[in-house]
Design a protein around this motif. Structure first.
Motif: not given
Lengths: 373, 1132
Positions: A37-38, A41, A70, A73-74, A76-78, A81, A83, A225, A228-230, B298-299, B307, B323
């Motif tokens: 993941p890193r 990013v 950020a 990052e969000r 990628v993390v999403t 997971g 999702r 639902r 995840n929204f960005e 989780r997020l 980080r 999010t």
């Protein structure tokens, strides 16, 4: 050797960087991912000028997406997971580019995409049939035409749905079962191999949606639902936006073999005007009437390129004198009142700047008669 | 260059002095402090508090004290303490272990404090470094380095990290002289105190404390401050409340502190917060459940992992919540999430003082202040006072104190009854002052917000603003009152904020009236009418706000297009004049031209006049236009004249160019034409004040020369002349010659069908008897007593309706005398009207009479004889609102007839748009019903011959049929704004609803709203009872109506919600947008109608409409037919 393409997909364009990053970071990866993941990013946002050490010597990674780290990052993390990720924003904020970059970095291809339109049918999201084969041989795995999403599921890749809100609601809802059950049942193949297409680890979905398309086909709450929204905002930093416009306009003009010879000052004025009209507030904090049409960076690039092309092929008047006409062309799309709003901008913020004594603004102010009806 | 590591090591490694550099609110440090002190075992603890606070330390650390509490010294310094304040942790440890505490900061009596800087911690860490570590702007270096990174570390590591952060902050920063002096003083304390000492100070100061010069003793030049210890609350502690030295999300900080900064427990706490937020969201009606909460947790944890943080910090939690839950819509779900997060993360915890702690704070301060100003304190009798704050300095101070007390909501001063001067603002004020028990109680409440009156007032006002912001505001009205309150309390900073609010709210969504009020308020600010504020304090802010308001006003001009109110015409004029001053005429010309073209008659008239005043139109052209209106149909003429004259009454006396065409037209009208048009024109000139009319009459008389009251010769001769003239005329008439065209006054030989038919000798049988002067007297309704008898009858009949006018010179009215007795019975009046003007005119006068509130006239009218028109129905229904049932019953036949006729007319027009809603159509979407014929047609190109040579069709693109909709019904919800007055749109809506309700495939709901929402669906099929059931009045709360619509919507995708309103929302815009988003998110189709009538010229708030359109509710002005067509299109 492939033929020269107008636009190279990111996995080809940045193939070397991707290979390098895959080798450079040996941390833990989510199942099915090519990079950590890193590293994803870093690939998208760049390494900030610092060289990243790797097996074949260190290397600086360029920033490909101008925006908040950020946010990436969000995203990628999403995805890590498993999702769904929905990128929303005004048109022209590089949502599609971001989704392509993420897909290319995570699974090595950005090709598994469905473009959403009012004509998109469920076949394009689930599966269709080769009707000739179907009639000839009956339902079989051979006559099944998988959608990009089904392909992504079975190979553990990232599927992309562009402009999801333009699909009709009942078509969109085909995604609900895909995202919650993570499988596609093919009832026609019952009892045969491939009657159920299961998602293997690594499958995830990136969708993009346009805020201005709101109300065309609103997503159902059930589908929302599952995402995840960005929100991808317009570029916040003025200098970054000017740099981006300059870079892309230059590239567009030079692709045709001409040279881009527009003054930096003109570009700065162009970007300022676009930002003022986009945010409804001038750089100085004065209220500006917002036109209803989209005033995104992409439009700014198009105008800059047009001015550049005009300067290259039809040299003549001061490039600044072309600006009001182009702005009118961008602003006046569907609401005739937008022309009046542009005029108000000229009489308000622009006049004040001209009065404050800036030379180029005064020149621009003098071209006001272009806007009169 | 010295190595930072070595320097920090030196700071941290001192044997005698344990330096703890803190931020005043830091959960991880507060959790670490007791362990640090335990390990170091100091003999004395030094804390960064001014020496005067020494006696209060025992109360602060008392086990009976519940945090949060705050220590304050007058208005100078303010220290809020919570459980997560490291200082409080240190004080409590010292109290438990019996270790002495010294307040080692510079005494407040020191002259250095004069330089006056708020707060005590040096430059706030956040303000100095808005670091780019993650690029989020609400996260600072301290949060990143210490709060997020520390969990799980040893206390000593945390202490060193904090010292390093302090050092980094101080590095290359110019330190304030006050801070240098304070640090010197603290160094002195450290050197003087024997034995091992622990020093708990701001991290910024820590690097300077170990070495450096020690100053002499303080020279106490300042007065001894009054120290107060007051309870505090979490919502005031939150940085967003606008209070100094706050921190974001106190409840989260408290949780981190309660977890002793243990990573595993913090992760669990983050999960608990996520669950709480989703529960809160569910309570608000948004879908959010355990699935979302799990994803948030989780997020947040994964973000922290990426980080390299030990546990999610506040930043990660907030990011994850937004999010997962906000769904990318800041106006819809996002607002709900923000509200839920505020509720959950800020909390409502309140501090308490131990029993026995001395009473301090606001009350003693107020008593001292009142004594100083010689105003009545507790136990003194009430007093009346007139203040002249602009002249007398004492009065200025008193006025300020009184206004501040009022702002704090403290019942002490009641404004006097001496009203303001007419047509201006009063510069003096009268008050009745009395200290009551209520004053005591309210003071205790206000004391939470500050310990001096100035602070408490500013605090209360700030809190009020915060509350408004939280509710989605401030609304234009709130920001107007807020600005006035802030300015009169001399809260300069808040006034600045309120100015910004004003620009934001009023400029975006303000109505014309609010814009004018705002401009007026700014003028007062500019001219220094707020005695406690120097106009210079705002620099260019006022000028900029004014410029913005002007720009907004120009944009709002379009919204007046459909107005039928004279006030709006006047507001238009005010705005235009203001815009003229601001140099916005260029853009304005555009808007004004559009209004002259598309506005309602009234606004067209006003816009034309405004055009002359601003130089957009030549006076001559305006004159021609004015004259042309005279011959327009009745109401059009009346309204245009009213509009133009209400703006430009004075114009008529000045410009010959303007007046001449009008005079000529009036003069050249044939007598009976003139009489027929008289009621309409009189209505137009009614807009002029009596004094203006007199002046106009004088101008007219000047033009025609004075009216000769004396006969040119003796009466007998004159009679002979007249007889001869008549005889000649009779002879000519007998010859039946064709009338000549150049005859100035055509003979009334062929009277129009509506010509009066009076019994007895008819005065109108005489040729051209009404002279120009008499015509003007009739038009203007002045000097009727000088008219001949026949014309006096005309004048009296109209005076009965219009009276003598309002405004300047109205006191001269009634000169004619005996008007009240002119018609003992209304029926007489109506008969007279019919006799004089004809039946058509009588109906129209009747409608006007209803508008003027003449119920008796309406009741006297014969239902069968009136001509149904929406205007008349409108006027009658406006009256019906306030009637008791008994009188309503008498009105009912009239309304019933009007309604029935109009409904029938309308139904003929709109039924065609709604027929055939149930038929099914071909579609490519698989529905299960194959359209065989269409499929074959579409796939003919795929026909192949099979092995046997038979043609075979491969249906590549099958075509289906949509299900027939007859069984599937749609819901049409009409939300009708009845806040202002009975609008024509309301009537049209009711009529349309009753027709739409007759369509089988549609289920029609009719809901009226003001601040209350009333569902009249059960009466929707009967327009009569629907119309009589509507009650107008109240404020506008569109959001409430939309929320109700959301409740009654059954199948969102088959629901149409149509809002008919002027969109002048009286509640925060945020709520309205949220409600709109909620509906569109459900999939409901929305439409906003600014007007629903045949004119298509709406009067509405353009700003709000634009925002609504952006949120998914298109806004337009429609006619009932267009509305029906739209419904048909949606449903098909």
């Amino acid at each position: 050797m492939t033929a020269v393409r107008q636009i190279d997909p990111p996995e080809h364009l940045h193939a070397e960087e991707l290979t390098f990053l895959a080798a450079a970071d040996d941390g833990r990866r989510p199942p099915g991912w090519r990079l950590t993941p890193r590293a994803v990013v870093t690939f998208v946002c760049g390494s900030g000028g610092a060289p990243v050490p790797g097996p074949g010597g260190s290397r600086v990674i360029d920033a490909k997406f101008v925006g908040e780290r950020a946010l990436v990052e969000r995203c990628v993390v999403t995805l890590a997971g498993e999702r769904g990720l929905l990128l929303v924003g005004e048109p022209g904020t590089a949502k599609s580019m971001l989704s392509e970059l993420l897909a290319a970095a995570i699974c090595g291809t950005s090709a598994l995409a469905v473009q959403g339109t009012a004509g998109t049918s469920e076949d394009q999201l689930r599966y269709g049939w080769n009707y000739a084969l179907l009639l000839a041989k009956g339902p079989s795995a051979e006559s099944l035409v998988p959608s990009p999403i089904l392909t992504a599921m079975t190979t553990g890749a990232v599927a992309r749905v562009e402009e999801i809100t333009r699909c009709l609601p009942e078509v969109q809802d085909a995604l609900v079962s895909i995202m919650s059950e993570r499988r596609i049942t093919v009832p026609e193949l019952a009892g045969q191999d491939g009657a159920v297409g299961y998602a293997v680890p690594g499958f995830c979905l990136i969708a993009t949606a346009n805020l201005r398309d709101r109300g065309v086909s609103e997503m159902s709450a059930a589908l929302k639902r599952r995402f995840n929204f960005e929100v991808v905002p317009p570029i916040a930093d003025f200098d970054a936006e000017v740099a981006l416009v300059t870079r892309q306009a230059t590239a567009a003009v030079e692709r045709g073999g001409a040279t881009f010879a527009v003054d930096e000052d003109v570009l700065a004025i162009l970007v300022t005007a676009f930002r003022d009209l986009r945010t409804g507030q001038s750089a100085e904090g004065w209220e500006v009437e917002r036109p209803s049409s989209v005033m995104s960076t992409a439009e700014a690039v198009a105008v800059a390129a047009s001015i550049g092309l005009a300067a290259a092929y039809l040299p003549g008047p001061d490039p600044l004198s072309l600006l009001p006409g182009h702005l009118l062309g961008v602003a006046r799309k569907d609401d005739p009142a937008d022309a009046a709003r542009l005029l108000a901008y000229w009489d308000g913020a622009l006049r004040r700047r001209a009065e404050a004594g800036s030379r180029s603004w005064r020149q621009l102010w003098e071209h006001r008669d272009v806007l009169r009806d | 260059m010295t190595d930072p590591r070595a320097l920090v090591g030196e700071l941290a490694g001192d044997d005698r002095v344990l330096l703890v550099g803190v931020r005043h609110h830091s959960p991880v440090l507060a959790a670490a402090v007791p362990a640090l002190l335990e390990a170091f075992a100091p003999e004395t603890v030094l804390v960064e508090l001014p020496a005067e606070m020494q006696p209060w330390v025992r109360w602060l650390a008392d086990p009976g004290t519940t945090a949060p509490v705050a220590l304050a010294a007058d208005a100078l310094v303010f220290y809020p303490f919570a459980d997560f304040s490291p200082e409080l942790a240190a004080l409590r440890w010292a109290q438990r272990n019996g270790v002495p505490v010294i307040c080692c900061d510079l005494p407040l009596t020191d002259p250095a404090w004069e330089s006056g800087r708020e707060g005590a911690s040096g430059p706030s860490l956040g303000a100095v470094v808005r670091t780019a570590l993650t690029g989020r702007d609400d996260d600072d270096l301290w949060d990143r380095l210490i709060e997020a990174g520390a969990p799980g570390s040893t206390p000593e590591a945390v202490r060193r990290a904090a010292l390093a952060a302090g050092w980094a902050l101080r590095h290359n920063t110019v330190v304030d002289p006050l801070d240098l002096r304070r640090e010197g003083w603290m160094r002195g304390h450290i050197t003087r105190t024997p034995g091992r000492v622990a020093v708990v100070v701001g991290a910024f100061h820590a690097p300077a404390l170990l070495s450096g010069p020690v100053p002499d003793d303080a020279a106490a030049t300042r007065p001894e401050p009054v120290i107060s210890l007051v309870p505090y609350t979490f919502d005031l502690l939150d940085a967003r409340s606008g209070y100094p030295a706050g921190i974001r999300d106190p409840r989260w900080q408290q949780a981190v502190h309660d977890c002793d900064a243990d990573p595993a427990r913090i992760r669990a706490a983050a999960g608990a917060f996520a669950v709480e937020v989703t529960r809160e969201l569910r309570a608000q009606g948004h879908p959010a459940g355990p699935g979302e909460a799990a994803e948030v947790t989780r997020l947040a944890a994964d973000l922290a992992g990426m980080r390299t943080l030990p546990a999610p910090g506040r930043g990660e939690l907030v990011e994850a919540l937004q999010t997962v839950l906000a769904q990318g819509s800041p106006a819809g779900a996002g607002r709900g999430v923000a509200r839920a997060m505020e509720t959950v993360l800020i909390g409502r915890q309140r501090g308490r003082l131990p029993a026995g702690a001395p009473v301090t704070g606001l009350r003693p301060a107020v008593e001292r202040e009142l004594t100083r100003l010689k105003l009545p304190g507790p136990g003194r009798p009430a007093q009346r006072l007139r203040l002249d704050p602009l002249r007398s300095p004492t009065d200025r101070a008193r006025d300020l104190a009184i206004r501040r007390l009022t702002a704090c909501g403290i019942p002490y001063a009641t404004p006097g009854t001496a009203g303001p001067a007419v047509g201006g603002e009063s510069l003096t004020s009268t008050w009745r002052l009395e200290w009551t028990p209520g004053t005591d109680a309210a003071l205790a409440l206000a004391g939470l917000h500050g310990v001096t009156l100035a602070r408490a007032a500013e605090g209360m006002l700030t809190t009020r603003r915060h509350r408004e912001t939280r509710a989605g505001g401030p609304t234009p009205d709130q920001s107007l009152t807020g600005l006035e309150a802030a300015a009169s309390c001399a809260a300069t900073a808040l006034t600045h904020t309120r100015l910004t609010d004003l620009r934001r709210s009023v400029c975006r969504t303000g109505t014309i009236t609010q814009l004018v009020t705002a401009l007026h308020l700014l003028t007062r600010l500019d001219k220094g009418h707020f005695p406690h504020l120097a106009p210079a304090a705002f620099g260019t802010a006022v000028a900029e706000a004014r410029a913005d308001l002007h720009a907004a006003a120009v944009a709002a001009v379009a919204g007046t297009a459909g107005s039928t109110r004279v006030e709006d015409a006047r507001a238009l004029y005010d705005l235009v004049r203001a815009a003229d001053e601001a140099g916005l005429l260029l853009r304005l010309g555009h808007a004004i031209r559009a209004l002259t073209r598309d506005g309602s008659p009234l606004i067209r008239g006003a816009a034309a006049a405004v055009g002359v005043l601003t130089g957009h139109e030549q006076p001559g052209a305006f004159g021609e236009r004015l004259a042309s209106w005279v011959t327009l149909p009745d109401t059009a003429a009346t309204d245009r004249l009213r509009g133009a004259l209400s703006v430009a009454g004075a114009l008529l006396q000045s410009g010959d160019e303007i007046l001449t065409p009008l005079l000529t037209t009036i003069d050249n009208l044939p007598d009976d034409d003139f009489v027929r048009r008289l009621p309409a024109l009189r209505g137009g000139f009614d807009a002029l004040t009596p004094a203006d009319r007199d002046r106009l009459l004088a101008t007219v008389t000047d033009r025609h020369g004075p009216l000769d009251e004396h006969l040119p010769t003796d009466a007998a001769t004159l009679a002979t002349w007249l007889a001869a003239d008549r005889a000649g005329l009779a002879a000519l008439t007998a010859l039946a010659l064709p009338p000549t065209t150049d005859h100035p006054h055509p003979t009334p030989a062929a009277p129009s069908p509506s010509a009066p038919s009076l019994t007895g000798p008819s005065p109108t049988a005489l040729p051209s008897t009404i002279t120009a002067e008499q015509r003007w007297r009739l038009l203007l309704g002045r000097e009727s007593d000088q008219l001949p008898a026949r014309q006096r009858r005309l004048a009296t009949a109209l005076d009965e309706l219009y009276g003598a006018g309002h405004g300047e010179g109205a006191w001269t009215a009634g000169g004619g005398g005996g008007q009240d007795a002119a018609y003992p019975q209304v029926r007489d009046w109506l008969d007279e009207l019919e006799a004089l003007f004809g039946a058509d005119v009588r109906d129209e006068v009747l409608a006007r009479a209803a508008e003027h509130g003449r119920l008796d006239a309406v009741l006297a009218a014969d239902p069968e004889r009136v001509r149904p028109s929406i205007d008349l129905l409108h006027a009658v229904l406006s009256l019906a609102g306030g009637l008791p049932e008994a009188r309503l019953a008498r009105l009912r036949p009239l309304v019933a007839r009007l309604t029935a006729e109009l409904t029938a007319q309308l139904a003929r027009r709109i039924r065609p748009a709604l027929t055939g809603l149930g038929t099914s159509r071909p579609t490519l979407r698989p529905t299960g019903r194959l359209d065989l014929a269409a499929t074959v047609r579409r796939n003919l190109h795929t026909v192949r011959a099979d092995a046997a040579g038979r043609p075979q069709l491969v249906p590549e693109r099958p075509v289906f049929r949509t299900p027939g909709r007859r069984s599937v019904d749609w819901q049409v919800i009409l939300l009708v704004d009845v806040s202002g007055s009975m609008e024509q749109s309301t009537i049209w809506a009711a009529l349309t609803a009753s027709i739409v309700a007759g369509v089988p495939a549609l289920r029609t709901h009719f809901v009226t709203f003001s601040t209350e929402v009333i569902d009249l669906t059960d009466r929707v099929t009967d327009p009569l009872s629907l119309l009589l059931e509507i009650r107008v009045g109240g404020g506008t709360h569109i959001a409430a109506a939309l929320r109700y619509a959301r409740q009654i919507a059954l199948v969102p995708s088959r629901t149409l919600v149509i809002t008919i309103s002027d969109f002048e929302e009286g509640f925060p815009l945020g709520g309205l947008l949220t409600a709109t988003r909620a509906l569109t998110d459900d999939g409901i189709t929305l439409l906003g109608c600014t007007s629903l009538d045949d004119r298509g010229a709406p009067r509405y708030s353009t700003g709000t409409a634009a925002q609504l359109a952006a949120a998914g509710m298109p806004v337009a002005a429609l006619s009932p037919t267009e509305l029906a067509r739209w419904i048909g299109d949606q449903v098909r």
